[in-house]
Design an enzyme around this catalytic site. Structure first.
Site, PDB file in Angstrom:
ATOM      1  N   TYR A 106      -0.619   3.622   7.416  1.00  0.00           N
ATOM      2  CA  TYR A 106       0.685   4.062   7.905  1.00  0.00           C
ATOM      3  C   TYR A 106       0.627   5.552   8.221  1.00  0.00           C
ATOM      4  O   TYR A 106       0.165   6.345   7.405  1.00  0.00           O
ATOM      5  CB  TYR A 106       1.775   3.804   6.857  1.00  0.00           C
ATOM      6  CG  TYR A 106       3.151   4.039   7.447  1.00  0.00           C
ATOM      7  CD1 TYR A 106       3.828   3.004   8.077  1.00  0.00           C
ATOM      8  CD2 TYR A 106       3.735   5.297   7.419  1.00  0.00           C
ATOM      9  CE1 TYR A 106       5.063   3.221   8.671  1.00  0.00           C
ATOM     10  CE2 TYR A 106       4.970   5.524   8.014  1.00  0.00           C
ATOM     11  CZ  TYR A 106       5.626   4.478   8.638  1.00  0.00           C
ATOM     12  OH  TYR A 106       6.843   4.701   9.234  1.00  0.00           O
ATOM     13  N   GLN A 157       9.517  -2.131   8.307  1.00  0.00           N
ATOM     14  CA  GLN A 157       9.071  -3.235   9.167  1.00  0.00           C
ATOM     15  C   GLN A 157       7.562  -3.162   9.431  1.00  0.00           C
ATOM     16  O   GLN A 157       6.897  -4.192   9.565  1.00  0.00           O
ATOM     17  CB  GLN A 157       9.876  -3.287  10.476  1.00  0.00           C
ATOM     18  CG  GLN A 157       9.834  -2.042  11.352  1.00  0.00           C
ATOM     19  CD  GLN A 157      10.869  -0.987  10.960  1.00  0.00           C
ATOM     20  OE1 GLN A 157      11.331  -0.923   9.815  1.00  0.00           O
ATOM     21  NE2 GLN A 157      11.223  -0.123  11.905  1.00  0.00           N
ATOM     22  N   ASN A 161       8.157   7.732   4.237  1.00  0.00           N
ATOM     23  CA  ASN A 161       9.436   8.083   3.619  1.00  0.00           C
ATOM     24  C   ASN A 161       9.831   7.039   2.572  1.00  0.00           C
ATOM     25  O   ASN A 161       9.050   6.148   2.235  1.00  0.00           O
ATOM     26  CB  ASN A 161      10.514   8.254   4.704  1.00  0.00           C
ATOM     27  CG  ASN A 161      10.790   6.946   5.446  1.00  0.00           C
ATOM     28  OD1 ASN A 161      10.434   5.856   4.980  1.00  0.00           O
ATOM     29  ND2 ASN A 161      11.406   7.055   6.609  1.00  0.00           N
ATOM     30  N   SER A 209       4.131  17.562  -3.244  1.00  0.00           N
ATOM     31  CA  SER A 209       2.906  18.325  -3.491  1.00  0.00           C
ATOM     32  C   SER A 209       3.007  19.201  -4.732  1.00  0.00           C
ATOM     33  O   SER A 209       4.093  19.661  -5.090  1.00  0.00           O
ATOM     34  CB  SER A 209       2.634  19.257  -2.309  1.00  0.00           C
ATOM     35  OG  SER A 209       1.849  18.628  -1.365  1.00  0.00           O
ATOM     36  N   GLN A 238       1.594  25.393  -1.012  1.00  0.00           N
ATOM     37  CA  GLN A 238       2.103  24.086  -1.425  1.00  0.00           C
ATOM     38  C   GLN A 238       3.628  24.041  -1.387  1.00  0.00           C
ATOM     39  O   GLN A 238       4.225  23.017  -1.058  1.00  0.00           O
ATOM     40  CB  GLN A 238       1.590  23.722  -2.821  1.00  0.00           C
ATOM     41  CG  GLN A 238       0.086  23.497  -2.849  1.00  0.00           C
ATOM     42  CD  GLN A 238      -0.374  22.586  -1.725  1.00  0.00           C
ATOM     43  OE1 GLN A 238      -0.061  21.414  -1.694  1.00  0.00           O
ATOM     44  NE2 GLN A 238      -1.107  23.150  -0.757  1.00  0.00           N
ATOM     45  N   HIS A 258       5.482  22.698   1.707  1.00  0.00           N
ATOM     46  CA  HIS A 258       5.428  21.267   2.059  1.00  0.00           C
ATOM     47  C   HIS A 258       6.795  20.601   1.932  1.00  0.00           C
ATOM     48  O   HIS A 258       7.143  19.732   2.731  1.00  0.00           O
ATOM     49  CB  HIS A 258       4.467  20.517   1.135  1.00  0.00           C
ATOM     50  CG  HIS A 258       3.065  20.452   1.648  1.00  0.00           C
ATOM     51  ND1 HIS A 258       2.741  19.812   2.809  1.00  0.00           N
ATOM     52  CD2 HIS A 258       1.902  20.938   1.160  1.00  0.00           C
ATOM     53  CE1 HIS A 258       1.430  19.917   3.010  1.00  0.00           C
ATOM     54  NE2 HIS A 258       0.902  20.598   2.028  1.00  0.00           N
ATOM     55  N   GLU A 283      -1.703  17.906  -9.107  1.00  0.00           N
ATOM     56  CA  GLU A 283      -2.424  17.325  -7.967  1.00  0.00           C
ATOM     57  C   GLU A 283      -3.599  18.236  -7.572  1.00  0.00           C
ATOM     58  O   GLU A 283      -4.719  17.776  -7.427  1.00  0.00           O
ATOM     59  CB  GLU A 283      -1.435  17.184  -6.798  1.00  0.00           C
ATOM     60  CG  GLU A 283      -2.033  16.595  -5.549  1.00  0.00           C
ATOM     61  CD  GLU A 283      -1.062  16.690  -4.366  1.00  0.00           C
ATOM     62  OE1 GLU A 283      -0.097  17.493  -4.416  1.00  0.00           O
ATOM     63  OE2 GLU A 283      -1.284  15.959  -3.377  1.00  0.00           O
ATOM     64  N   HIS A 284      -3.299  19.522  -7.369  1.00  0.00           N
ATOM     65  CA  HIS A 284      -4.332  20.517  -7.052  1.00  0.00           C
ATOM     66  C   HIS A 284      -4.401  21.524  -8.187  1.00  0.00           C
ATOM     67  O   HIS A 284      -3.366  22.041  -8.611  1.00  0.00           O
ATOM     68  CB  HIS A 284      -3.983  21.298  -5.777  1.00  0.00           C
ATOM     69  CG  HIS A 284      -3.695  20.440  -4.587  1.00  0.00           C
ATOM     70  ND1 HIS A 284      -2.405  20.148  -4.174  1.00  0.00           N
ATOM     71  CD2 HIS A 284      -4.528  19.805  -3.723  1.00  0.00           C
ATOM     72  CE1 HIS A 284      -2.469  19.373  -3.104  1.00  0.00           C
ATOM     73  NE2 HIS A 284      -3.729  19.142  -2.810  1.00  0.00           N
ATOM     74  N   ASP A 288      -7.469  20.808   1.803  1.00  0.00           N
ATOM     75  CA  ASP A 288      -6.603  19.975   2.650  1.00  0.00           C
ATOM     76  C   ASP A 288      -7.302  19.564   3.927  1.00  0.00           C
ATOM     77  O   ASP A 288      -6.964  18.544   4.529  1.00  0.00           O
ATOM     78  CB  ASP A 288      -5.336  20.748   3.040  1.00  0.00           C
ATOM     79  CG  ASP A 288      -4.368  20.875   1.885  1.00  0.00           C
ATOM     80  OD1 ASP A 288      -4.454  20.039   0.962  1.00  0.00           O
ATOM     81  OD2 ASP A 288      -3.531  21.798   1.900  1.00  0.00           O
ATOM     82  N   GLU A 337     -10.019 -20.925 -30.222  1.00  0.00           N
ATOM     83  CA  GLU A 337      -8.890 -20.607 -29.343  1.00  0.00           C
ATOM     84  C   GLU A 337      -8.139 -21.867 -28.918  1.00  0.00           C
ATOM     85  O   GLU A 337      -7.222 -21.793 -28.094  1.00  0.00           O
ATOM     86  CB  GLU A 337      -9.387 -19.812 -28.119  1.00  0.00           C
ATOM     87  CG  GLU A 337      -9.942 -18.439 -28.518  1.00  0.00           C
ATOM     88  CD  GLU A 337     -10.326 -17.549 -27.354  1.00  0.00           C
ATOM     89  OE1 GLU A 337     -10.347 -18.029 -26.198  1.00  0.00           O
ATOM     90  OE2 GLU A 337     -10.591 -16.347 -27.601  1.00  0.00           O
ATOM     91  N   HIS A 394     -12.925 -26.274 -22.680  1.00  0.00           N
ATOM     92  CA  HIS A 394     -13.915 -25.215 -22.464  1.00  0.00           C
ATOM     93  C   HIS A 394     -15.224 -25.563 -23.189  1.00  0.00           C
ATOM     94  O   HIS A 394     -16.314 -25.441 -22.623  1.00  0.00           O
ATOM     95  CB  HIS A 394     -13.390 -23.871 -22.994  1.00  0.00           C
ATOM     96  CG  HIS A 394     -12.414 -23.189 -22.082  1.00  0.00           C
ATOM     97  ND1 HIS A 394     -11.215 -23.743 -21.722  1.00  0.00           N
ATOM     98  CD2 HIS A 394     -12.460 -21.983 -21.467  1.00  0.00           C
ATOM     99  CE1 HIS A 394     -10.569 -22.904 -20.922  1.00  0.00           C
ATOM    100  NE2 HIS A 394     -11.300 -21.831 -20.756  1.00  0.00           N
TER     101      HIS A 394
END
Lengths: 432, 432
Positions: free
Chosen positions: A125, A186, A209, A232, A254, A257, A322-323, A356, A410, A415
């Site tokens: 995406y 969709q 989003n 971020s 950052q 963002h 994250e960073h 990045d 068991e 089995h």
């Protein structure tokens, strides 16, 4: 920028006081309706949504190869060589992530192994408008290519002014197999269940989003999904050898963002804290995305002055950013002190935006503290493994007593009998 | 057992015609309430649920070491040595799954690498009553041990008649750090958010009922979870060299797990199909779990007679079974024809229950077609990676133009400036 001088325990609590994105029942419901509609009506539903949501009437969902080639040919030399450099370094780094499986035949009559198989089809995406980053297309598609995925299908919302040529060119550079103009929930539904034009995939990756993120969660299980990325984050560990101008610039890289981005500096130097805070204010003034960066810095940014380097690492491991930049003297020596971080930048010249774009490691990284249990996107996300075993009669016989003891403990008689079936009649009549 | 002789396309459709477990909004709501209550009231809530749901009044949630040791000491020699054999083979196989990270310093001034870090704390859910399988405790806890996880916390519902000694003994053999008597959604909430007695974990694994599975989905993101397992499946590929008695026994070994289990045979021999169908009927008669196995065989089991071996593999790859037996001549030669399967059993003596207990590969496997994109539970599920980079000034300078070109193309000016900050004043005054 807020400066705190607190104990480790207090500082951990303060750092936690930011809210997570809550799920919205109305969005959940609308997304579920869209998915059901696409599942039932296929391409017709996709075209209706393109008209209703994107204001674009489409004859063909698929972008023609001629349009993609033209976009690539029209790309500036600067951008083309920048994307090619990024591609080269991504491939050279992420090829080191390739797994090979294994085989063990050390015990007589027994072969045991692991087989690694690429996923067959992957969906990517790509958001529309200004959120369409060519670098992200490379970061999502190239590890799938390296993994050996047969087909990488890209989906992106139709745009009134036409699709971004840079996005199309990046898709070509990244080796995307096909591009379809479909966005939102969709698009995720089409990738998960398939339509007349779009064959269903095994995994969906890429940012989006709230509708896209919600749809990914709803189709999870039908297909695999990547992590749902939050805002971020950058965490910087610095001592008084660090340059406050560089640190402020990295924090702002950052912060620009997203208003909900988190820029965090942890240091043992009060002087550095004051200097960075001042610099952030100064540099903010001339930023094109000042409004966003300022909101992020004011609402969610902070500087923590800690009494010692071990406390700095303890706090940062709890934040699990994250960073993570380590701007301490001899940064490499601290590698074993870092427990939780998506991507680690060591020393003055490892400025976060290097990662990045061109360094090679993936920039799709765990956010919101999930680096405690998640990894960067990588080649391993586009393969799966199968174990395999082959046993001789003698080898199975050696384990027979253990298998039947466990099966019967068991309560699973069938089995036990399945394994015993291989030896039926053996004791009664060895020659039968 | 139903026998079909259809084309590949028709057979794929028929095989798909089983329903997935739908989510239940009422369960969702009750689970959300339980999680909120545990989050707010901690141990007090856990003890109330133990009384209300399990009918057990608890002073301490934690099981004493003395109780665990006593259970271990009381274990029969047969079971103890069976569990120890399973442990030994699990460790010898799954140790081959250990990842080591990498480092690349082949380019002057550039160090790039990947660091592998075990998760710190992992929670293991073990169901109560007859669904508590000691083998599953080994399969979930040992890969975490091999990965280097610091603490493995087990939770299991309190039982009026006391906890199963075999379960406690298996936990000791598997190296579980602590055991708490708490079950259901409340156990998952405690593991995800922590209480006074139970420290929060980073990942939750292990099977459970619909409440446990729903709770795992709801806390996903706060912590990592393993896959939500569906009913057991076995797919067998066999030609006329296979033994119908063995095949029927293997099909029934999975059918006895669950009324919704799927037992599937794909063959190119009509004679074999008829013989297996008859054998399944015959063997069913004497099974202790006949009612369950019969329901599974009648509702969801099938035999597909296909015209060729390639069609047999095409159908089976579409089914993507949890367990795949290849009972063809020279089974190993078909390894590259298998695309989607959780665990593969090659040849007459690799009866599926071998893999459930002692072969070594994990028995926690992808179900419901998710083997198209998921792997068995493994050591890799208990570690995460971080990338790291260190660049010299010269190395960064070489990439400067590419980074700033991409950053500005994406409208991220602060990204460009952060990298440029390292070279400020350089062109204006080289000696500054």
């Amino acid at each position: 920028m807020k400066i705190y001088e607190k104990s480790l325990a207090e500082m951990k609590q303060i750092a936690k006081s930011y809210t997570k994105q809550a799920s919205d029942p109305q969005v959940e419901k609308r997304v579920a309706d869209i998915i059901a509609n696409v599942k039932e009506r296929g391409d017709a539903a996709l075209k209706e949504y393109a008209k209703a949501f994107d204001g674009v009437a489409l004859d063909n969902l698929r972008v023609s190869q001629a349009q993609i080639d033209a976009a690539y040919d029209g790309l500036s030399d600067d951008l083309k060589s920048a994307l090619e450099l990024a591609k080269k370094n991504i491939i050279s780094y992420q090829s080191m992530e390739v797994q090979n499986g294994f085989i063990d035949s050390s015990k007589s009559g027994i072969i045991r192994g692991q087989k690694v198989t690429p996923l067959q089809r992957v969906g990517l995406y790509v958001p529309g408008g200004t959120a369409a980053y060519p670098s992200t297309i490379l970061m999502n598609a190239l590890p799938a290519k390296i993994a050996g995925v047969d087909e990488i299908v890209m989906v992106t919302p139709p745009q009134k002014e036409g699709l971004s040529p840079v996005v199309l060119a990046a898709a070509k550079i990244a080796g995307v197999s096909a591009i379809f103009q479909v966005g939102g929930a969709q698009a995720i539904a089409a990738l998960a269940f398939g339509t007349e034009s779009i064959e269903a995939v095994n995994k969906i990756v890429g940012p989006g989003n709230i509708y896209v993120a919600t749809a990914k969660k709803q189709v999870f299980g039908q297909v695999a999904i990547d992590m749902v990325a939050g805002p971020s984050e950058i965490g910087i560990l610095a001592d008084d050898t660090a340059d406050p101008v560089d640190l402020a610039a990295d924090l702002l890289s950052q912060a620009e963002h997203d208003r909900r981005a988190r820029a965090m500096l942890v240091t043992d130097s009060k002087d550095l804290a004051l200097a960075v805070s001042q610099e952030v204010g100064r540099q903010l003034e001339t930023l094109p995305r000042k409004a966003i960066a300022q909101a992020a810095i004011e609402d969610r940014g902070f500087i923590a002055v800690m009494p010692s380097i071990p406390d700095m690492f303890a706090l940062m491991n709890d934040l699990a950013p994250e960073h993570l930049e380590v701007q301490l003297e001899n940064p490499m020596q601290y590698l074993s002190d870092i427990r939780n971080a998506g991507s680690i930048f060591l020393g003055k010249y490892a400025s976060e935006p290097l990662g990045d774009y061109v360094a090679g490691p993936n920039h799709v990284l765990p956010t919101g503290g999930t680096a405690k249990f998640s990894s960067p996107l990588g080649v391993y996300d586009f393969v799966k493994t199968s174990s395999f075993v082959q046993f001789s009669k003698e080898a199975l016989q050696e384990d027979l007593a253990a298998i039947t003891a466990l099966a019967r403990a068991e309560g699973l008689e069938a089995h036990a009998r399945a394994v015993e079936s291989r030896f039926r009649g053996v004791t009664a009549n060895e020659n039968s």
